[in-house]
Write a protein that holds these residues in place. Structure first.
Motif, short mmCIF file in Angstrom:
data_model
loop_
_atom_site.label_atom_id
_atom_site.label_comp_id
_atom_site.label_asym_id
_atom_site.label_seq_id
_atom_site.Cartn_x
_atom_site.Cartn_y
_atom_site.Cartn_z
N GLN A 3 0.85 -1.20 0.00
CA GLN A 3 0.00 0.00 0.00
C GLN A 3 0.88 1.24 0.00
O GLN A 3 1.72 1.42 0.88
N MET A 4 0.71 2.08 -1.01
CA MET A 4 1.48 3.32 -1.09
C MET A 4 0.69 4.47 -0.50
O MET A 4 -0.53 4.52 -0.62
N PRO A 5 1.37 5.41 0.15
CA PRO A 5 0.66 6.57 0.69
C PRO A 5 0.15 7.45 -0.43
O PRO A 5 0.82 7.62 -1.46
N LEU A 6 -1.05 7.95 -0.27
CA LEU A 6 -1.61 8.85 -1.26
C LEU A 6 -1.17 10.27 -0.96
O LEU A 6 -1.08 10.67 0.20
N PRO A 7 -0.92 11.08 -1.98
CA PRO A 7 -0.44 12.44 -1.75
C PRO A 7 -1.54 13.34 -1.21
O PRO A 7 -2.69 13.23 -1.60
N VAL A 8 -1.16 14.23 -0.31
CA VAL A 8 -2.08 15.25 0.18
C VAL A 8 -2.02 16.43 -0.78
O VAL A 8 -0.94 16.83 -1.20
N PRO A 9 -3.17 16.98 -1.20
CA PRO A 9 -3.14 18.13 -2.10
C PRO A 9 -2.22 19.21 -1.55
O PRO A 9 -2.31 19.58 -0.38
N VAL A 10 -1.35 19.76 -2.39
CA VAL A 10 -0.27 20.61 -1.90
C VAL A 10 -0.75 21.92 -1.29
O VAL A 10 -0.03 22.53 -0.52
N ARG A 11 -1.95 22.35 -1.62
CA ARG A 11 -2.36 23.64 -1.06
C ARG A 11 -3.01 23.48 0.31
O ARG A 11 -3.36 24.45 0.95
N LYS A 100 -3.87 29.10 1.32
CA LYS A 100 -2.54 29.06 1.95
C LYS A 100 -1.64 28.14 1.11
O LYS A 100 -1.32 27.03 1.50
N TRP A 101 -1.24 28.64 -0.03
CA TRP A 101 -0.50 27.83 -0.99
C TRP A 101 0.97 27.76 -0.62
O TRP A 101 1.57 28.77 -0.23
N ILE A 102 1.56 26.59 -0.78
CA ILE A 102 2.99 26.45 -0.54
C ILE A 102 3.76 26.96 -1.76
O ILE A 102 3.21 27.07 -2.87
N GLU A 103 5.02 27.27 -1.54
CA GLU A 103 5.85 27.80 -2.61
C GLU A 103 5.93 26.79 -3.77
O GLU A 103 6.13 25.60 -3.56
N GLY A 104 5.77 27.30 -4.97
CA GLY A 104 5.86 26.45 -6.15
C GLY A 104 4.54 25.88 -6.62
O GLY A 104 4.47 25.32 -7.73
N TYR A 105 3.48 26.02 -5.82
CA TYR A 105 2.17 25.52 -6.24
C TYR A 105 1.57 26.47 -7.27
O TYR A 105 1.46 27.68 -7.03
N LEU A 121 1.36 33.78 -13.45
CA LEU A 121 0.15 34.30 -12.82
C LEU A 121 0.47 34.79 -11.42
O LEU A 121 1.37 34.27 -10.75
N SER A 122 -0.29 35.77 -10.96
CA SER A 122 -0.08 36.30 -9.62
C SER A 122 -0.53 35.30 -8.57
O SER A 122 -1.25 34.34 -8.86
N PRO A 123 -0.10 35.50 -7.32
CA PRO A 123 -0.69 34.72 -6.22
C PRO A 123 -2.20 34.97 -6.18
O PRO A 123 -2.70 35.95 -6.73
N PRO A 124 -2.95 34.08 -5.53
CA PRO A 124 -4.40 34.23 -5.53
C PRO A 124 -4.87 35.43 -4.72
O PRO A 124 -4.31 35.74 -3.67
N GLN A 125 -5.88 36.09 -5.24
CA GLN A 125 -6.57 37.15 -4.52
C GLN A 125 -7.92 36.59 -4.07
O GLN A 125 -8.84 36.47 -4.87
N PRO A 126 -8.07 36.19 -2.80
CA PRO A 126 -9.32 35.57 -2.35
C PRO A 126 -10.50 36.53 -2.50
O PRO A 126 -10.40 37.72 -2.18
N LEU A 127 -11.61 36.00 -3.00
CA LEU A 127 -12.80 36.81 -3.22
C LEU A 127 -14.01 36.32 -2.44
O LEU A 127 -14.85 37.13 -2.04
N ARG A 128 -14.11 35.01 -2.23
CA ARG A 128 -15.36 34.49 -1.65
C ARG A 128 -15.12 33.13 -1.01
O ARG A 128 -14.35 32.33 -1.50
N THR A 129 -15.80 32.91 0.12
CA THR A 129 -15.86 31.59 0.74
C THR A 129 -17.29 31.38 1.21
O THR A 129 -17.87 32.25 1.86
N ASP A 130 -17.87 30.23 0.90
CA ASP A 130 -19.25 29.98 1.28
C ASP A 130 -19.46 28.46 1.38
O ASP A 130 -18.60 27.67 0.97
N VAL A 131 -20.59 28.07 1.93
CA VAL A 131 -21.02 26.68 1.93
C VAL A 131 -22.45 26.66 1.41
O VAL A 131 -23.33 27.32 1.97
N MET A 132 -22.66 25.93 0.34
CA MET A 132 -23.98 25.86 -0.28
C MET A 132 -24.38 24.40 -0.42
O MET A 132 -23.68 23.61 -1.06
N GLU A 133 -25.49 24.05 0.22
CA GLU A 133 -26.00 22.67 0.20
C GLU A 133 -24.92 21.68 0.61
O GLU A 133 -24.78 20.60 0.02
N GLY A 134 -24.17 22.06 1.62
CA GLY A 134 -23.15 21.17 2.16
C GLY A 134 -21.84 21.16 1.40
O GLY A 134 -20.91 20.43 1.77
N ARG A 135 -21.72 21.95 0.34
CA ARG A 135 -20.51 21.97 -0.47
C ARG A 135 -19.78 23.30 -0.29
O ARG A 135 -20.39 24.37 -0.34
#
Length: 230
Positions: A3-11, A100-105, A121-135
């Motif tokens: 069993q190989m470890p699965l990668p965690v998304p880098v961000r 909260k992106w790591i360097e190189g992502y 491309l520039s680093p991300p400029q956050p605009l919105r965070t929400d939860v809609m219908e559980g997503r």
């Protein structure tokens, strides 16, 4: 089979516990795990154009699948009443969780010029965070370091490791000076994509620590066509 470890998304390096739960829930063997994503994100792109028919920025909307959203909320101790809605205080805690992106992502967004070279491309400029219908829904903006002519340019949203699958279900919208311009989305041939993915996987031994980079194989390609300026 080992069993190989699965990668965690880098961000999201802090969500290792949630990813472990996702791995156990999936019950996938290593070869299957490499060939299938584990996080699914409905994506929308808003491409900003200037008067010279150049791409200047891209706004990205991510709508995470309900299971992954549940894992994130549980990992952060949010939505304890499990009603799929967050209080203003809980939303404030969630705000920016995936920025909260790591360097190189690269942000799983690739904009290429007519030669196929990815542009900066520039680093991300956050605009919105929400939860809609559980997503969980988040939105951010990326600015091109230099405006890019639309002729021959392309945009693709994908995770190189194919841990996360991005689907342009939200479509592509043009903003700015868009008269005479249209956006098109080309989807890869499924049979050809899986054949190429299998060929990439065959190059890696079962005990390899790296994962084959195959996300581009399944990526949808966005192109923009503009009528000649009068």
């Amino acid at each position: 089979m080992k069993q190989m470890p699965l990668p965690v998304p880098v961000r999201w390096p802090r969500l290792a516990a949630g990813m472990a739960a996702l791995t156990l829930a999936s019950g996938l063997l290593p070869d299957t795990a490499r060939a299938h994503p584990h996080v699914f994100v409905d994506t929308a792109l808003t491409v900003e154009l200037d008067a010279q028919q150049r791409i200047t920025a891209v706004t990205v909307t991510w709508v995470y699948d309900d299971f992954y959203s549940l894992l994130v909320l549980q990992d952060m101790g949010l939505d304890e009443d499990a009603d799929g809605r967050l209080t203003p205080d809980e939303l404030a805690q969630l705000d920016g969780w995936d920025m909260k992106w790591i360097e190189g992502y690269a942000g799983d967004l690739y904009v290429a010029d007519a030669t196929g070279q990815d542009v900066v491309l520039s680093p991300p400029q956050p605009l919105r965070t929400d939860v809609m219908e559980g997503r969980i829904v988040t939105q951010h903006r990326r600015v091109l370091s230099d405006p890019l002519a639309v002729a021959g340019a392309s945009l693709r949203a994908y995770d190189p490791e194919f841990y996360t699958a991005y689907d342009l279900t939200g479509g592509v919208t043009l903003m700015g000076v868009v008269a005479g311009c249209t956006a098109g989305v080309t989807r890869p041939d499924e049979d050809s994509a899986y054949a190429e993915a299998q060929a990439l996987m065959a190059q890696f031994p079962e005990d390899a620590e790296e994962v084959p980079l195959m996300g581009h194989v399944f990526a949808e390609t966005v192109t923009i066509t503009c009528a000649p300026k009068s």
